[in-house]
Design an enzyme around this catalytic site. Structure first.
Site, PDB file in Angstrom:
ATOM      1  N   CYS A  65       0.819  -1.223   0.000  1.00 34.03           N
ATOM      2  CA  CYS A  65       0.000   0.000   0.000  1.00 34.03           C
ATOM      3  C   CYS A  65       0.852   1.271   0.000  1.00 34.03           C
ATOM      4  O   CYS A  65       0.330   2.370  -0.212  1.00 34.03           O
ATOM      5  CB  CYS A  65      -0.963  -0.006   1.182  1.00 34.03           C
ATOM      6  SG  CYS A  65      -2.130  -1.371   1.074  1.00 34.03           S
ATOM      7  N   HIS A  81      -3.372   7.068   2.109  1.00 33.47           N
ATOM      8  CA  HIS A  81      -3.770   5.792   1.512  1.00 33.47           C
ATOM      9  C   HIS A  81      -5.184   5.469   2.006  1.00 33.47           C
ATOM     10  O   HIS A  81      -5.519   5.697   3.166  1.00 33.47           O
ATOM     11  CB  HIS A  81      -2.778   4.711   1.958  1.00 33.47           C
ATOM     12  CG  HIS A  81      -3.242   3.334   1.672  1.00 33.47           C
ATOM     13  ND1 HIS A  81      -3.614   2.928   0.411  1.00 33.47           N
ATOM     14  CD2 HIS A  81      -3.421   2.259   2.479  1.00 33.47           C
ATOM     15  CE1 HIS A  81      -3.979   1.656   0.456  1.00 33.47           C
ATOM     16  NE2 HIS A  81      -3.880   1.230   1.707  1.00 33.47           N
ATOM     17  N   ASN A 116      -9.947  -0.370  -1.163  1.00 36.45           N
ATOM     18  CA  ASN A 116      -8.496  -0.246  -1.076  1.00 36.45           C
ATOM     19  C   ASN A 116      -7.882  -0.807  -2.356  1.00 36.45           C
ATOM     20  O   ASN A 116      -7.846  -2.014  -2.553  1.00 36.45           O
ATOM     21  CB  ASN A 116      -8.009  -1.025   0.159  1.00 36.45           C
ATOM     22  CG  ASN A 116      -6.507  -0.942   0.358  1.00 36.45           C
ATOM     23  OD1 ASN A 116      -5.777  -0.458  -0.509  1.00 36.45           O
ATOM     24  ND2 ASN A 116      -6.040  -1.432   1.488  1.00 36.45           N
TER      25      ASN A 116
HETATM   26  N1  ACO Z   1     -18.824  -8.996   7.519  1.00 33.06           N
HETATM   27  C1  ACO Z   1     -19.337  -9.276   8.717  1.00 33.06           C
HETATM   28  N2  ACO Z   1     -18.597  -9.614   9.774  1.00 33.06           N
HETATM   29  C2  ACO Z   1     -17.273  -9.646   9.594  1.00 33.06           C
HETATM   30  C3  ACO Z   1     -16.665  -9.371   8.370  1.00 33.06           C
HETATM   31  C4  ACO Z   1     -17.494  -9.038   7.297  1.00 33.06           C
HETATM   32  N3  ACO Z   1     -17.020  -8.737   6.085  1.00 33.06           N
HETATM   33  N4  ACO Z   1     -15.330  -9.480   8.516  1.00 33.06           N
HETATM   34  C5  ACO Z   1     -15.089  -9.822   9.790  1.00 33.06           C
HETATM   35  N5  ACO Z   1     -16.275  -9.940  10.451  1.00 33.06           N
HETATM   36  C6  ACO Z   1     -16.506 -10.271  11.833  1.00 33.06           C
HETATM   37  C7  ACO Z   1     -15.351 -10.987  12.465  1.00 33.06           C
HETATM   38  O1  ACO Z   1     -15.435 -12.371  12.180  1.00 33.06           O
HETATM   39  C8  ACO Z   1     -15.554 -10.696  13.924  1.00 33.06           C
HETATM   40  O2  ACO Z   1     -16.525 -11.568  14.428  1.00 33.06           O
HETATM   41  P1  ACO Z   1     -16.360 -12.210  15.898  1.00 33.06           P
HETATM   42  O3  ACO Z   1     -16.344 -11.039  16.829  1.00 33.06           O
HETATM   43  O4  ACO Z   1     -17.578 -13.069  15.998  1.00 33.06           O
HETATM   44  O5  ACO Z   1     -15.074 -12.941  15.843  1.00 33.06           O
HETATM   45  C9  ACO Z   1     -16.175  -9.295  13.932  1.00 33.06           C
HETATM   46  O6  ACO Z   1     -16.647  -9.077  12.593  1.00 33.06           O
HETATM   47  C10 ACO Z   1     -15.222  -8.182  14.296  1.00 33.06           C
HETATM   48  O7  ACO Z   1     -14.034  -8.382  13.574  1.00 33.06           O
HETATM   49  P2  ACO Z   1     -12.839  -7.431  13.761  1.00 33.06           P
HETATM   50  O8  ACO Z   1     -11.690  -7.929  12.917  1.00 33.06           O
HETATM   51  O9  ACO Z   1     -12.604  -7.151  15.213  1.00 33.06           O
HETATM   52  O10 ACO Z   1     -13.417  -6.070  13.112  1.00 33.06           O
HETATM   53  P3  ACO Z   1     -12.714  -4.700  13.032  1.00 33.06           P
HETATM   54  O11 ACO Z   1     -13.570  -3.663  13.612  1.00 33.06           O
HETATM   55  O12 ACO Z   1     -11.284  -4.774  13.471  1.00 33.06           O
HETATM   56  O13 ACO Z   1     -12.685  -4.441  11.459  1.00 33.06           O
HETATM   57  C11 ACO Z   1     -11.251  -4.595   9.559  1.00 33.06           C
HETATM   58  C12 ACO Z   1     -12.039  -5.359  10.608  1.00 33.06           C
HETATM   59  C13 ACO Z   1     -12.208  -3.735   8.761  1.00 33.06           C
HETATM   60  C14 ACO Z   1     -10.561  -5.610   8.637  1.00 33.06           C
HETATM   61  C15 ACO Z   1     -10.211  -3.719  10.275  1.00 33.06           C
HETATM   62  O14 ACO Z   1      -9.477  -4.465  11.187  1.00 33.06           O
HETATM   63  C16 ACO Z   1      -9.273  -3.055   9.296  1.00 33.06           C
HETATM   64  O15 ACO Z   1      -9.650  -2.229   8.506  1.00 33.06           O
HETATM   65  N6  ACO Z   1      -7.977  -3.368   9.382  1.00 33.06           N
HETATM   66  C17 ACO Z   1      -7.006  -2.766   8.491  1.00 33.06           C
HETATM   67  C18 ACO Z   1      -6.875  -3.675   7.361  1.00 33.06           C
HETATM   68  C19 ACO Z   1      -6.527  -3.035   6.066  1.00 33.06           C
HETATM   69  O16 ACO Z   1      -7.093  -2.064   5.657  1.00 33.06           O
HETATM   70  N7  ACO Z   1      -5.599  -3.659   5.370  1.00 33.06           N
HETATM   71  C20 ACO Z   1      -5.308  -3.260   4.053  1.00 33.06           C
HETATM   72  C21 ACO Z   1      -3.896  -3.213   3.708  1.00 33.06           C
HETATM   73  S1  ACO Z   1      -2.871  -2.436   4.836  1.00 33.06           S
HETATM   74  C22 ACO Z   1      -3.354  -0.933   4.884  1.00 33.06           C
HETATM   75  O17 ACO Z   1      -3.796  -0.502   3.852  1.00 33.06           O
HETATM   76  C23 ACO Z   1      -3.254  -0.172   6.109  1.00 33.06           C
END
Ligand code: ACO
Length: 331
Positions: free
Chosen positions: A115, A256, A286
């Protein structure tokens, strides 16, 4: 070695026409429009048709950016393609693109920084022009993330889209707005948090790696989120402080585009008013190396990015990679 001021002389972007909405994803995995919107801010993303590769989406962006700079492909001396999804491991996408557009006098290579692909490539292209090695550099940030996304994994498939951006960098006149400074870091300890486990020399492709779905993006979302929130704000602040600046001095902040909450936390940390923050991930998701040029292009279209504006770019990506570039906009 000469050091010459360098400006952005052309900018263009391209996204494939096919749109994948949150509603479409509800039919593929157990998710909901509400969850995706609330947790990420994304509504839809563009996805290539089968058979379309990174150089195919980079080409129209490259051609238009070169035209805006008032140049032809034969004027380009250097091409750098920031990408995590090259057309093939080799030849590089820079070579493929060079042949496609007819940049007969250019040399170049691909740059792997996930990224941070655009911020790092921008810096490399800038230094090539600044040093006098070339007069015009073509900098690409482009990814076909749909080629490495597992559309049975709800935790990753909702996040990414495909898209490309291109800028042309040229020597600036002494009184013209130009690129000012950069600050980049890597932290290799973050590698396992966001990776594609197979397909490289460690685990070459085999029936086993394919059966185990190891050729897709694997992510510890919470770990990446935590690192991105901390580092994005930190690098922005350090680069501003190096120039005696604060968020109040900026005209525009272009992060980003991974998650709305990461961008808002960074903006808050450097004390930026919301109107100075570009967020367009709701339409593109993204796109990895494509996000920053796509955001710059949108900001220009809606009149929020003007010649002379002081702009800060930041990125955090797999690796981990951390990037930031400070510039005055010259178009
Ligand atoms: N739909 C519904 N539920 C979901 C989904 C989905 N698509 N994905 C995960 N869940 C569930 C999980 O299973 C979890 O359930 P549980 O509590 O029963 O285990 C619950 O939602 C919460 O999951 P978390 O991972 O805690 O959710 P969070 O609020 O952290 O959001 C996310 C997840 C959006 C991936 C976040 O962590 C994020 O944006 N991380 C950064 C990742 C990123 O952008 N990476 C890209 C490349 S690097 C960069 O660009 C920075």
């Amino acid at each position: 070695m000469v050091i010459r001021p360098v400006k952005v002389a052309g900018l263009s972007t391209f996204v494939p026409p096919h749109v994948l909405t949150n509603d479409d994803l509800e039919k593929l995995v157990e998710t909901s429009n509400e969850w995706i919107l609330q947790r990420t801010g994304i509504k839809e993303r563009h996805i290539v048709d089968p058979g379309m590769a990174t150089s195919d989406i980079a080409e129209p962006a490259a051609r238009a950016a070169i035209a805006e700079a008032g140049l032809t492909p034969a004027d380009i001396g250097f091409i750098v393609v920031g990408t995590t999804t090259p057309d093939t491991v080799f030849p590089s996408t820079a070579c493929v693109l060079q042949a496609k557009i007819g940049a007969t006098k250019a040399w170049g290579f691909d740059l792997g920084a996930a990224c941070s692909g655009f911020t790092y490539s921008l810096t490399v292209g800038w230094k090539m022009v600044a040093s006098g090695a070339v007069d015009h550099a073509l900098v690409i940030g482009a990814d076909v993330m749909s080629s490495i996304i597992d559309y049975t994994d709800r935790s990753t498939c909702v996040l990414f889209g495909d898209g490309a951006g291109a800028v042309v960098l040229s020597v600036a006149a002494p009184d013209e707005p130009c690129l000012i400074d950069f600050l980049h870091e890597i932290d290799g300890h973050g590698g396992p948090s966001l990776c594609m486990p197979a397909g490289g020399s460690r685990r070459p492709a085999s029936h086993e790696t394919v059966d185990q779905r190891q050729h897709y993006v694997k992510q510890d979302g919470a770990a990446v989120f935590k690192f991105a929130v901390k580092k994005s704000g930190e690098i922005a602040q350090r680069l501003l402080e190096r120039h005696g600046l604060t968020g109040a001095d900026l005209d525009l902040f272009v992060s980003h585009q991974a998650n709305r909450r990461i961008i808002e936390a960074t903006a808050e940390r450097i004390g930026l008013a919301p109107e100075k923050v570009i967020i367009n991930l709701e339409r593109f998701g993204n796109t990895t190396a494509g996000t920053i040029p796509l955001a710059l292009a949108d900001a220009r279209t809606d009149g929020r990015l003007k010649r002379g504006d002081l702009v800060l770019l930041t990125s955090v990506g797999a690796g981990f990679t951390v990037g930031s570039v400070l510039l005055r906009w010259s178009l």
